[in-house]
Design an enzyme around this catalytic site. Structure first.
Site, PDB file in Angstrom:
ATOM      1  N   LYS A   1      10.678 -59.488   9.616  1.00  0.00           N
ATOM      2  CA  LYS A   1      10.933 -59.969   8.235  1.00  0.00           C
ATOM      3  C   LYS A   1      10.022 -61.004   7.922  1.00  0.00           C
ATOM      4  CE  LYS A   1      14.730 -62.696   6.974  1.00  0.00           C
ATOM      5  NZ  LYS A   1      14.068 -63.625   5.889  1.00  0.00           N
TER       6      LYS A   1
ATOM      7  N   ARG B   1      14.197 -65.655  -1.528  1.00  0.00           N
ATOM      8  CA  ARG B   1      13.714 -66.957  -1.400  1.00  0.00           C
ATOM      9  C   ARG B   1      11.947 -66.529  -1.313  1.00  0.00           C
ATOM     10  NH1 ARG B   1      13.351 -72.726  -1.179  1.00  0.00           N
ATOM     11  NH2 ARG B   1      11.618 -73.320   0.439  1.00  0.00           N
TER      12      ARG B   1
ATOM     13  N   CYS C   1      18.890 -67.475   0.832  1.00  0.00           N
ATOM     14  CA  CYS C   1      20.329 -67.935   1.703  1.00  0.00           C
ATOM     15  C   CYS C   1      20.597 -69.168   1.382  1.00  0.00           C
ATOM     16  CB  CYS C   1      20.153 -67.850   2.997  1.00  0.00           C
ATOM     17  SG  CYS C   1      20.534 -66.410   3.728  1.00  0.00           S
TER      18      CYS C   1
ATOM     19  N   ASP D   1       8.747 -78.648  -3.019  1.00  0.00           N
ATOM     20  CA  ASP D   1       7.729 -79.773  -3.223  1.00  0.00           C
ATOM     21  C   ASP D   1       6.429 -79.543  -2.437  1.00  0.00           C
ATOM     22  OD1 ASP D   1       9.696 -80.392  -1.258  1.00  0.00           O
ATOM     23  OD2 ASP D   1       8.943 -82.391  -1.131  1.00  0.00           O
ATOM     24  N   LEU D   2       6.687 -79.337  -1.102  1.00  0.00           N
ATOM     25  CA  LEU D   2       5.267 -79.103  -0.224  1.00  0.00           C
ATOM     26  C   LEU D   2       4.386 -78.011  -0.634  1.00  0.00           C
ATOM     27  CD1 LEU D   2       6.922 -80.000   3.226  1.00  0.00           C
ATOM     28  CD2 LEU D   2       5.773 -81.468   1.644  1.00  0.00           C
TER      29      LEU D   2
ATOM     30  N   ASP E   1      17.191 -69.953  12.976  1.00  0.00           N
ATOM     31  CA  ASP E   1      17.660 -68.813  12.627  1.00  0.00           C
ATOM     32  C   ASP E   1      18.433 -67.833  13.726  1.00  0.00           C
ATOM     33  OD1 ASP E   1      16.354 -68.778  10.117  1.00  0.00           O
ATOM     34  OD2 ASP E   1      14.769 -67.363  10.559  1.00  0.00           O
TER      35      ASP E   1
ATOM     36  N   ARG F   1      19.982 -57.937   4.340  1.00  0.00           N
ATOM     37  CA  ARG F   1      18.696 -58.718   4.024  1.00  0.00           C
ATOM     38  C   ARG F   1      17.808 -58.629   5.169  1.00  0.00           C
ATOM     39  NH1 ARG F   1      19.319 -64.352   2.641  1.00  0.00           N
ATOM     40  NH2 ARG F   1      17.392 -63.884   2.846  1.00  0.00           N
TER      41      ARG F   1
END
Ligand code: UD1
Length: 418
Positions: free
Chosen positions: A22, A92, A116, A124-125, A305, A397
């Site tokens: 994924k 995301r 999630c 921001d990065l 994960d 997902r």
């Protein structure tokens, strides 16, 4: 939303073919926008994150066709640089499109991404990296607006090795003028896979897999065909399932090097593990012994994960364990659900203190995110009695054909509409 009905207690035996990753396919789908041509992604996984990404590409004007297990994306006619809120909220990874859209159209307008709910998950990065390439960025009313006259290569130092930021910057830099160097880059193997894909369609990227990635901008990319790597997190989930349920399974199509941090822990738990070429065999005969501590870290450390699935395993080990989550602030949301199944866990900040019990008991539980949901399924498979796991759209997902694969190993699991 569907639910799983699981009668626990069956041992797992047999082989399971590991899906395409994924986390490799999603950024590669985003990269397809850069191609301006046809890209064939071989053996795409049957997961809703991929289906949603393909829908988003459709809104941008890309044409997608499924041929057998492959997806063909044709971005020749892509003409839109905006991702509306309803779509961006679905996953995301919609944020991965910032880099490609700016590179192709010099403009992008993207609603803040969903995904999630496992912590703050700022971008921001991503944004500060793109600014260093010459992009001006405005944030307003839940949208990120980006534009530039041209992208110019630069040196970018990431404050922390973010996977998504590293990939987004790579995706913009491949079509920038001049050279870009990303320092303190994430080293996850999926980033190396993205580099392989980008180079296969004409980009010049090197160093992925190390902390420094160098990109020499090119004028144009083209089409191609690519087989992304296997899903190390799916493989890890099946191996943990077999460790929890007992039996012997063979994860096929995955190299052990990508999950060595997990295999190391599972051996400490008392599992026998053999790996050869692209197969990993796990055998559990006796009881499970606890590991003292597990700390999630960027690759090659223990993957966040697999934290929830491994915590579920620790619950049925002899002894105590401390699990520390260093990447995401609220990644223990599944713990109250595991407690309903008899788990003895106390969470304090980033740590979960687990006291092993003999076994789980069946219960009705609700998944609240992708990996936490997987942990509940594994606990139910190992439990005594019947369980129902609700809200399995979360596991859909990231796990394609989850219940089919588990059933083929001997599990008693069915999907039912609610
Ligand atoms: C990716 C993976 C996800 C995995 C995670 C960590 C994909 C599609 N998803 O997510 O499965 O759990 O890596 O291995 O590949 N951070 C910031 N600012 C930013 C970006 C990140 O502070 O702009 C922080 C995050 O809050 C987090 C840490 O960096 O604490 C790591 O996040 P990151 O590596 O970016 O994760 P994702 O790319 O979202």
């Amino acid at each position: 939303m569907d639910k799983y009905i699981i009668n626990g207690g069956n041992k797992l035996y047999g082989g399971v073919k590991i899906q395409t990753a994924k986390n490799s396919v999603l950024p590669i789908l985003a990269a397809a926008v850069l191609a301006g041509d046809k890209v064939r992604i071989l053996n795409a996984p049957h997961i809703t994150d991929v289906a949603n990404m393909v829908r988003i590409l459709g809104c941008l004007g890309c044409r997608s066709v499924y041929e057998g297990e492959d997806i063909i994306i044709d971005s020749t006619c892509a003409d839109c640089f905006e991702i509306p809120r309803e779509l961006a909220h679905e996953l995301r990874s919609s944020v991965f499109l910032l880099g490609p859209l700016i590179a192709r159209f010099k403009r992008a307008r993207i609603a803040y991404p969903g995904g999630c709910d496992i912590g703050l998950r700022p971008v921001d990065l991503h944004l500060s990296g793109l600014k260093r390439l010459g992009v001006s960025i405005r944030e307003s009313n839940g949208y990120i607006y980006c534009e530039c006259e041209k992208l110019c290569g630069n040196e970018i130092m990431l404050d922390c090795p973010s996977v998504g930021a590293t990939e987004n910057i790579m995706l913009a830099a491949v079509l920038a003028e001049g050279d870009t160097v990303i320092k303190n880059a994430a080293r996850e193997p999926e980033i190396e896979d993205l580099q392989k894909f980008l180079n296969s369609i004409g980009a010049k990227v090197r160093g992925a897999g190390s902390g420094t990635i160098a990109v020499s901008g090119v004028k144009k990319l083209g089409g191609g065909e690519f087989q992304p790597m296997a899903d190390r997190i799916e493989a890890g989930t099946f191996l943990i399932a077999a460790a929890m349920c007992g039996g012997e399974i063979e994860a096929q199509g995955i190299s052990s090097e990508f999950i060595s941090s997990l295999l190391h822990k599972l051996r400490e738990n008392g599992c026998k593990i053999y790996s050869k070429n692209d197969k990993i065999i796990l055998k559990r005969l006796g009881g499970l012994v606890s590991v003292k501590s597990i700390e999630t870290q960027p690759y090659p450390g223990f993957p966040t994960d697999l934290q929830a699935q491994m915590t579920a395993l620790c619950c049925i080990c002899r002894g105590q364990s401390i699990i520390t989550e260093n990447l995401f602030e609220t990644r223990f949301k599944y713990v109250p659900e595991l407690r309903k199944m008899g788990a003895d866990i106390t969470v304090a900040g980033r740590n979960a203190f687990v006291r092993g019990t003999e076994k789980f008991n069946g219960a009705t539980v609700v998944a609240c995110d992708l990996r936490g949901g997987a942990a509940l399924v594994l606990a139910a498979l190992a439990a005594e009695g019947r369980s129902e796991v609700f809200d399995i759209s979360h596991t859909d997902r990231g796990y394609g054909m989850f219940e089919y694969k588990l059933r083929s190993l001997g599990a008693d699991i069915v999907r039912a509409a609610v």
